[in-house]
Design a protein around this motif. Structure first.
Motif, PDB file in Angstrom:
ATOM      1  N   PRO A  87       2.221  16.171   9.079  1.00  0.00           N
ATOM      2  CA  PRO A  87       0.799  16.762   9.532  1.00  0.00           C
ATOM      3  C   PRO A  87      -0.281  15.955   9.150  1.00  0.00           C
ATOM      4  O   PRO A  87      -0.433  15.553   7.897  1.00  0.00           O
ATOM      5  N   LYS A  88      -1.085  15.506   9.996  1.00  0.00           N
ATOM      6  CA  LYS A  88      -2.423  14.535   9.680  1.00  0.00           C
ATOM      7  C   LYS A  88      -3.341  15.433   8.839  1.00  0.00           C
ATOM      8  O   LYS A  88      -3.995  14.827   8.288  1.00  0.00           O
ATOM      9  N   ARG A  89      -3.298  16.895   8.851  1.00  0.00           N
ATOM     10  CA  ARG A  89      -4.258  17.445   7.864  1.00  0.00           C
ATOM     11  C   ARG A  89      -3.861  17.524   6.527  1.00  0.00           C
ATOM     12  O   ARG A  89      -4.696  17.866   5.625  1.00  0.00           O
ATOM     13  N   GLY A  90      -2.758  16.772   6.147  1.00  0.00           N
ATOM     14  CA  GLY A  90      -2.356  16.385   4.746  1.00  0.00           C
ATOM     15  C   GLY A  90      -3.227  15.289   4.006  1.00  0.00           C
ATOM     16  O   GLY A  90      -3.143  14.973   3.042  1.00  0.00           O
ATOM     17  N   ALA A  91      -3.634  14.218   4.975  1.00  0.00           N
ATOM     18  CA  ALA A  91      -4.456  13.391   4.501  1.00  0.00           C
ATOM     19  C   ALA A  91      -5.673  13.775   3.919  1.00  0.00           C
ATOM     20  O   ALA A  91      -6.506  14.742   4.154  1.00  0.00           O
ATOM     21  N   ARG A  92      -6.166  13.205   2.912  1.00  0.00           N
ATOM     22  CA  ARG A  92      -7.413  13.236   2.167  1.00  0.00           C
ATOM     23  C   ARG A  92      -8.771  12.866   3.001  1.00  0.00           C
ATOM     24  O   ARG A  92      -9.556  13.407   2.981  1.00  0.00           O
ATOM     25  N   ASP A  93      -8.446  11.741   3.897  1.00  0.00           N
ATOM     26  CA  ASP A  93      -9.448  11.280   4.673  1.00  0.00           C
ATOM     27  C   ASP A  93      -8.843  10.544   5.871  1.00  0.00           C
ATOM     28  O   ASP A  93      -7.522  10.417   5.784  1.00  0.00           O
ATOM     29  N   GLY A  94      -9.546  10.132   6.842  1.00  0.00           N
ATOM     30  CA  GLY A  94      -8.900   9.349   8.134  1.00  0.00           C
ATOM     31  C   GLY A  94      -8.455   8.001   7.642  1.00  0.00           C
ATOM     32  O   GLY A  94      -7.378   7.524   8.371  1.00  0.00           O
ATOM     33  N   ALA A 137       0.854  -1.111   0.138  1.00  0.00           N
ATOM     34  CA  ALA A 137      -0.183  -0.052   0.044  1.00  0.00           C
ATOM     35  C   ALA A 137       0.826   1.154  -0.038  1.00  0.00           C
ATOM     36  O   ALA A 137       1.712   1.264   0.561  1.00  0.00           O
ATOM     37  N   THR A 138       0.565   2.366  -0.770  1.00  0.00           N
ATOM     38  CA  THR A 138       0.863   3.790  -0.502  1.00  0.00           C
ATOM     39  C   THR A 138       0.070   4.534  -0.048  1.00  0.00           C
ATOM     40  O   THR A 138      -1.101   4.185  -0.280  1.00  0.00           O
ATOM     41  N   VAL A 139       0.228   5.532   0.490  1.00  0.00           N
ATOM     42  CA  VAL A 139      -0.642   6.631   1.020  1.00  0.00           C
ATOM     43  C   VAL A 139       0.124   7.872   0.504  1.00  0.00           C
ATOM     44  O   VAL A 139       1.310   8.234   0.446  1.00  0.00           O
ATOM     45  N   GLU A 140      -0.671   8.913   0.262  1.00  0.00           N
ATOM     46  CA  GLU A 140      -0.448  10.154  -0.190  1.00  0.00           C
ATOM     47  C   GLU A 140      -0.975  11.339   0.646  1.00  0.00           C
ATOM     48  O   GLU A 140      -2.116  11.479   0.988  1.00  0.00           O
ATOM     49  N   PHE A 141       0.130  12.461   0.979  1.00  0.00           N
ATOM     50  CA  PHE A 141      -0.540  13.449   1.786  1.00  0.00           C
ATOM     51  C   PHE A 141      -0.058  14.765   0.944  1.00  0.00           C
ATOM     52  O   PHE A 141       0.859  14.726   0.465  1.00  0.00           O
ATOM     53  N   GLY A 142      -0.734  15.906   1.251  1.00  0.00           N
ATOM     54  CA  GLY A 142      -0.466  17.093   0.851  1.00  0.00           C
ATOM     55  C   GLY A 142      -0.457  18.277   1.872  1.00  0.00           C
ATOM     56  O   GLY A 142      -1.492  18.220   2.254  1.00  0.00           O
ATOM     57  N   TYR A 143       0.621  18.975   2.184  1.00  0.00           N
ATOM     58  CA  TYR A 143       0.578  19.806   3.248  1.00  0.00           C
ATOM     59  C   TYR A 143       1.569  20.911   3.034  1.00  0.00           C
ATOM     60  O   TYR A 143       2.410  20.817   2.071  1.00  0.00           O
ATOM     61  N   LEU A 194      -1.082   5.289   6.686  1.00  0.00           N
ATOM     62  CA  LEU A 194       0.281   5.847   7.028  1.00  0.00           C
ATOM     63  C   LEU A 194       0.700   5.091   8.316  1.00  0.00           C
ATOM     64  O   LEU A 194       1.942   4.810   8.531  1.00  0.00           O
ATOM     65  N   ARG A 195      -0.218   5.244   9.510  1.00  0.00           N
ATOM     66  CA  ARG A 195      -0.101   4.676  10.659  1.00  0.00           C
ATOM     67  C   ARG A 195       0.518   3.325  10.684  1.00  0.00           C
ATOM     68  O   ARG A 195       1.340   2.892  11.087  1.00  0.00           O
TER      69      ARG A 195
END
Length: 175
Positions: A151-158, A9-15, A164-165
């Motif tokens: 920062p968690k605010r960079g996630a698209r959703d929970g 799995a990959t995850v993407e954040f933007g911040y 990521l965790r």
């Protein structure tokens, strides 16, 4: 959720990192890691011991000694807070060239792409991570001085925060 080339799995954040993010990370590190506790609390403790020793060896009256200790503790605490704020602003200034950042993480590490800079880091650079309600803080291992804030605010959703965790749990020790 996307899959990386090997099926993980990959995850993407933007911040965009802020001084407040770094301030929170520094205080979290100070509370939860031995290096952070030493850095944050050892200097004030040594200063207070020096004040007490000076008061004892100079024969200062008790009331003057108590007032001096209280004022000394206040000044030292203020200094710790100021130093932490200055460090946070310095870190934010250093990260400013990244601007708005896109971070893609998988089981190998994270790739960060900013407006004017980019980097890739493998999880082996970090020893452990800690989590606050707003951020993840990655701490370096013995061979590398490393410190990262996600920062968690960079996630698209929970669900992205959970992914990521899970990646961090598989690759780093949680503090």
């Amino acid at each position: 959720m996307r899959q990386d080339m090997e099926g993980g799995a990959t995850v993407e954040f933007g911040y965009r990192l802020t001084a407040a993010d770094f301030r929170e990370a520094l205080w979290a590190r100070a509370r939860r890691s031995s290096a952070g506790r030493v850095q944050t609390f050892l200097a004030p403790l040594i200063s207070l011991v020096a004040v007490v020793a000076t008061l004892v060896f100079t024969g200062t009256r008790l009331t003057v000694g108590i007032i001096t200790l209280v004022l000394g503790a206040a000044v030292i605490s203020w200094g710790v807070v100021r130093r932490t704020r200055a460090m946070a602003h310095g870190m934010a200034d250093f990260m400013e060239p990244y601007g708005q950042t896109r971070m893609v993480a998988d089981d190998h590490g994270a790739a960060l792409t900013g407006e004017q800079a980019s980097s890739t880091v493998e999880w082996t650079v970090f020893r452990e991570y800690l989590e606050t309600p707003r951020i993840f803080v990655l701490l370096g291992n013995d061979r590398a001085v490393a410190f990262a804030v996600l920062p968690k605010r960079g996630a698209r959703d929970g669900a992205d925060v959970e992914r990521l965790r899970a990646i961090l749990d598989r690759n780093l020790k949680r503090r």
